[in-house]
Write a protein that holds these residues in place. Structure first.
Motif, short mmCIF file in Angstrom:
data_model
loop_
_atom_site.label_atom_id
_atom_site.label_comp_id
_atom_site.label_asym_id
_atom_site.label_seq_id
_atom_site.Cartn_x
_atom_site.Cartn_y
_atom_site.Cartn_z
N VAL A 19 35.13 -14.96 -2.08
CA VAL A 19 35.06 -16.42 -2.12
C VAL A 19 36.30 -16.99 -1.45
N TRP A 20 36.08 -17.89 -0.50
CA TRP A 20 37.18 -18.50 0.24
C TRP A 20 37.20 -19.99 -0.06
N TRP A 21 38.35 -20.49 -0.56
CA TRP A 21 38.59 -21.92 -0.70
C TRP A 21 39.12 -22.40 0.65
N PHE A 22 38.52 -23.42 1.24
CA PHE A 22 38.98 -23.96 2.52
C PHE A 22 39.83 -25.21 2.28
N PHE A 23 40.97 -25.27 2.98
CA PHE A 23 41.88 -26.42 2.92
C PHE A 23 42.12 -26.93 4.33
N ASP A 24 42.12 -28.26 4.48
CA ASP A 24 42.31 -28.85 5.80
C ASP A 24 43.79 -28.90 6.18
N ALA A 25 44.08 -29.51 7.33
CA ALA A 25 45.45 -29.52 7.84
C ALA A 25 46.40 -30.28 6.92
N ALA A 26 45.88 -31.21 6.12
CA ALA A 26 46.71 -31.96 5.18
C ALA A 26 46.87 -31.22 3.85
N GLY A 27 46.24 -30.06 3.72
CA GLY A 27 46.33 -29.29 2.49
C GLY A 27 45.31 -29.66 1.44
N GLU A 28 44.33 -30.50 1.81
CA GLU A 28 43.31 -30.93 0.86
C GLU A 28 42.12 -29.96 0.87
N PHE A 29 41.64 -29.65 -0.32
CA PHE A 29 40.48 -28.77 -0.45
C PHE A 29 39.24 -29.44 0.15
N THR A 30 38.44 -28.68 0.91
CA THR A 30 37.23 -29.24 1.53
C THR A 30 35.96 -28.64 0.93
N ASN A 31 35.87 -27.33 0.83
CA ASN A 31 34.68 -26.68 0.30
C ASN A 31 34.95 -25.18 0.16
N TRP A 32 33.96 -24.48 -0.38
CA TRP A 32 34.05 -23.02 -0.49
C TRP A 32 33.18 -22.38 0.58
N TYR A 33 33.63 -21.24 1.08
CA TYR A 33 32.81 -20.42 1.97
C TYR A 33 32.76 -19.04 1.34
N VAL A 34 31.56 -18.54 1.11
CA VAL A 34 31.41 -17.23 0.48
C VAL A 34 30.98 -16.23 1.54
N ASN A 35 31.88 -15.34 1.87
CA ASN A 35 31.62 -14.32 2.87
C ASN A 35 30.93 -13.14 2.18
N THR B 176 42.94 -20.68 4.03
CA THR B 176 42.00 -20.17 3.04
C THR B 176 42.72 -19.44 1.91
N LEU B 177 42.26 -19.74 0.70
CA LEU B 177 42.60 -18.98 -0.49
C LEU B 177 41.43 -18.06 -0.74
N ARG B 178 41.69 -16.76 -0.89
CA ARG B 178 40.59 -15.80 -0.99
C ARG B 178 40.61 -15.04 -2.31
N ARG B 179 39.44 -14.93 -2.90
CA ARG B 179 39.25 -14.10 -4.08
C ARG B 179 38.39 -12.91 -3.67
N ILE B 180 38.97 -11.72 -3.72
CA ILE B 180 38.29 -10.50 -3.27
C ILE B 180 38.21 -9.54 -4.44
N ALA B 181 37.00 -9.35 -4.96
CA ALA B 181 36.79 -8.46 -6.11
C ALA B 181 36.24 -7.13 -5.62
N GLU B 182 36.80 -6.04 -6.12
CA GLU B 182 36.44 -4.71 -5.66
C GLU B 182 34.97 -4.37 -5.86
N ASP B 183 34.35 -4.89 -6.91
CA ASP B 183 32.98 -4.51 -7.24
C ASP B 183 31.96 -5.58 -6.90
#
Length: 224
Positions: free
Chosen positions: A97-113, A85-92
């Protein structure tokens, strides 16, 4: 914006607090960019984390829904599973927002925690997991995730109605961005590839032992 910021390549930890003040899960992240307000960081699959388990030894998802927020949880050694996961964490913002990547390194979808922001500490960022989440697909379509868990969390006081309303409003804001194809759902960083020379981020030595086994409700997502 805080004066505390980190340099690219540094390791920080994302700590998920419980309402009683104890720490649930802890994830080490490799910093990509940070301006003191927005942190962009990387967590590859297989990275050691501090996870959560029910005090009776069961995994969270093994317990019926009506028990998940009633039985005490304890910290355990674990690994970040399956997706990087690549994560964007904003203080405010009440989300990350988490970018999900599979085992081959390909982007699959976003998960917003959806999360309650608690600011920064010298070692990283502090959040409370909001239980309710948003899944955003590559085509901009989106849906709520874990609505049933959010309802159960409210029933036992894990979330207040005021917090839930704020979190749901944040989810609707995220959904509107996704529908418009606006940042961060405009394709930015979907081609991200980590530097092959980077070591996996590591937890601070002795962190697991230092966490109190106090009981508490809630944790960061445990299904990845």
């Amino acid at each position: 914006m805080t004066d505390r910021r980190w340099r690219p390549g540094q390791t920080v930890v994302e700590r998920f607090h419980r309402p009683d003040g104890s720490i649930g899960q802890v994830h080490p992240l490799r910093v990509l960019a940070d301006d003191g307000r927005v942190l962009l960081a990387w967590l590859p699959a297989g990275t050691p984390i501090v996870g959560s388990r029910l005090a009776d030894g069961r995994e969270l998802r093994e317990a019926p829904l009506d028990q998940r927020f009633r039985i005490p949880r304890v910290p355990v050694p674990d690994f970040w599973h399956r997706t990087s996961t690549l994560r964007r964490i904003a203080e405010d913002e009440w989300s990350s927002v988490w970018w999900f990547f599979d085992a081959a390194g390909e982007f699959t979808n976003w998960y917003v925690n959806l999360e309650v922001p608690l600011g920064r500490n010298p070692a990283g960022v502090d959040r409370i997991d909001g239980v309710l989440d948003v899944v955003v697909e590559r085509d901009g379509s989106w849906r709520w995730d874990d609505e049933d868990e959010a309802e159960a969390a409210i029933e036992v006081g894990r979330l207040t109605l005021e917090q839930f309303d704020r979190l749901r409003g944040e989810g609707e804001r995220i959904g509107a961005l996704a529908e418009r194809g606006a940042y961060p759902f405009d394709g930015t960083d979907t081609d991200f590839r980590p530097d092959p020379g980077w070591p996996a981020p590591e937890l601070p030595p002795g962190l697991l032992a230092s966490l109190s086994p106090r009981s508490g409700e809630g944790s960061a997502p445990a299904r990845r």
